[in-house]
Enzyme design. Structure first.
Site, PDB file in Angstrom:
ATOM      1  N   ARG A  71      45.528  22.228  20.667  1.00 21.43           N
ATOM      2  CA  ARG A  71      45.149  22.193  19.113  1.00 21.43           C
ATOM      3  C   ARG A  71      43.688  22.534  19.094  1.00 21.43           C
ATOM      4  NH1 ARG A  71      48.839  20.518  15.087  1.00 21.43           N
ATOM      5  NH2 ARG A  71      47.241  19.113  14.274  1.00 21.43           N
ATOM      6  N   HIS A 124      40.346  35.746  61.212  1.00 20.08           N
ATOM      7  CA  HIS A 124      39.982  35.058  59.655  1.00 20.08           C
ATOM      8  C   HIS A 124      40.081  33.605  59.782  1.00 20.08           C
ATOM      9  CE1 HIS A 124      40.813  39.013  58.144  1.00 20.08           C
ATOM     10  NE2 HIS A 124      41.994  39.055  59.005  1.00 20.08           N
ATOM     11  N   ARG A 148      41.142  35.970  52.588  1.00 18.78           N
ATOM     12  CA  ARG A 148      40.224  36.539  51.651  1.00 18.78           C
ATOM     13  C   ARG A 148      38.962  35.698  51.229  1.00 18.78           C
ATOM     14  NH1 ARG A 148      44.809  38.651  47.363  1.00 18.78           N
ATOM     15  NH2 ARG A 148      46.011  39.375  49.028  1.00 18.78           N
ATOM     16  N   PRO A 198      48.399  29.223  46.807  1.00 13.71           N
ATOM     17  CA  PRO A 198      48.918  27.722  46.941  1.00 13.71           C
ATOM     18  C   PRO A 198      48.280  26.953  45.600  1.00 13.71           C
ATOM     19  CG  PRO A 198      47.432  28.257  48.927  1.00 13.71           C
ATOM     20  CD  PRO A 198      47.466  29.393  47.973  1.00 13.71           C
ATOM     21  N   GLU A 199      49.547  26.465  45.041  1.00 12.90           N
ATOM     22  CA  GLU A 199      49.103  25.425  43.938  1.00 12.90           C
ATOM     23  C   GLU A 199      49.761  24.040  44.216  1.00 12.90           C
ATOM     24  OE1 GLU A 199      50.867  27.294  40.314  1.00 12.90           O
ATOM     25  OE2 GLU A 199      50.617  29.374  41.403  1.00 12.90           O
ATOM     26  N   LYS A 222      44.937  21.156  43.129  1.00 13.26           N
ATOM     27  CA  LYS A 222      44.991  21.537  44.496  1.00 13.26           C
ATOM     28  C   LYS A 222      44.124  21.439  45.486  1.00 13.26           C
ATOM     29  CE  LYS A 222      45.797  25.414  40.941  1.00 13.26           C
ATOM     30  NZ  LYS A 222      45.436  26.636  40.507  1.00 13.26           N
ATOM     31  N   ARG A 255      44.363  37.232  34.497  1.00  8.07           N
ATOM     32  CA  ARG A 255      45.334  36.871  35.359  1.00  8.07           C
ATOM     33  C   ARG A 255      46.437  37.622  34.790  1.00  8.07           C
ATOM     34  NH1 ARG A 255      41.308  35.983  37.356  1.00  8.07           N
ATOM     35  NH2 ARG A 255      40.888  34.248  38.924  1.00  8.07           N
TER      36      ARG A 255
END
Length: 300
Positions: A179, A119, A138, A2-3, A53, A288
DNA sequence: CGATTTCCCTGGCCGC
DNA sequence: TGCGGCCAGGGAAATC
């Protein structure tokens, strides 16, 4: 995973269902990342907000009249606590609407003796017998109870960058951040410090859309505008489509999103770029998996 | 201090 | 069929 769009989808669904409800009892899995869920008992839900999030559930003492709740807008006020929920990788929120019993005492007894699936990490019993459920296979999720706005316990939330749709999130901010760091565009965007809410999927999509190399440490003013716009565009698409379901994500009603059909970059390594036909390349950034088009996203 | 790496978790999937 | 090994990944902690 989920984002921002997934969390926003869930927030919008739960807001009308939870606002004004009294949390009469709570249960947690008992490990440090979830046990604070129990401290929400005795509070009334004032509102549901989102930062990046993070889902922020505004709580007030149970003595606050529910009739005053309906009139509250998104401005944070009169909150006594905040329930912070992060879904991690596999976190899900749902509401069990089955009647828990015929009287408050029976409802509470039923909640206390409830059987819970493997869970389940937290549950909150509402005064009408419904149960808000948090499930997270998880265990990358996180639940905390904090003083309103007191996020020092959660370093990422504490140092969170501006919301991507806010006026604060400008091309100049983006350009200066890129930058002034050696990290590279993707790692920076993933950090949540420059802008809030992007994860691996939407970062790859936004960089591809704007034609920015994931490791870029410099960016023109024009491309900063394009990247700002691309970030907003991919997130808007995600929200419009109810989130991206690759495997685990479900909204609060258990439904999948449909934004996975709109992805142009994430997961496309080895396939031809849909814009130029060049083979999409896979790499690893900050641990990632990353995909980019070597032609559309050249380093400059 | 900033950047990088490791770890936490589990289920799905692959090859043998 | 069974099993070892590997992958996915947000954020916090450890390490460089």
């Amino acid at each position: 995973m989920p984002e921002l769009p997934e969390v926003e989808t869930i927030r919008a669904q739960l807001q009308p269902l939870l606002q004004g409800s009294l949390i009469v009892s709570a249960w947690s899995f008992g490990t440090p990342k979830f046990e604070q869920a129990e401290h929400a008992a005795g509070y009334r839900v004032i509102d549901l907000r989102r930062r990046g999030k993070y889902l922020l559930v505004g709580l007030a003492d149970a003595t606050v009249s529910p009739s005053t709740v309906a009139s509250t807008d998104e401005v944070t006020r009169d909150l006594d606590r905040e329930l912070v929920i992060h879904l991690g990788m596999t976190g899900k929120l749902s509401i069990d609407s089955r009647p828990g019993g015929s009287s408050p005492s029976k409802i509470s007894a039923a909640f206390a003796s409830r059987t819970r699936p493997p869970h389940r990490r937290a549950e909150w019993l509402l005064d009408d017998g419904r149960v808000l459920e948090f499930t997270d296979i998880r265990r990358f999720g996180r639940i905390a109870i904090v003083e309103p706005g007191g996020y020092f316990e959660l370093p990422t939330l504490h140092a969170l960058g501006p919301e991507p749709f806010s006026d604060e999130f400008t091309p100049e901010l983006l350009r200066n951040a890129i930058r002034s760091s050696n990290q590279g565009a993707k790692a920076l965007l993933m950090s949540q410090r420059v802008v809030a809410g992007l994860g691996n999927i939407y970062v790859d999509e936004a960089l591809w859309l704007a034609g920015v190399h994931p490791k870029a440490t410099n960016i023109t003013r024009q491309r900063a505008v394009e990247l700002r716009d691309a970030i907003r565009e991919v997130l808007e698409s995600g929200i419009r489509n109810g989130g991206t379901t690759l495997r685990d994500y479900r909204d609060a009603s258990g439904a999948t999103g449909s934004n996975q059909h709109q992805l142009n970059c994430y997961g496309q390594a080895g396939l031809p770029c849909v814009r130029c036909g060049t083979q999409m390349k896979k790499s690893v950034i900050g641990g990632r998996s990353t995909t980019h088009c070597p032609l559309c996203q050249r380093r400059r």
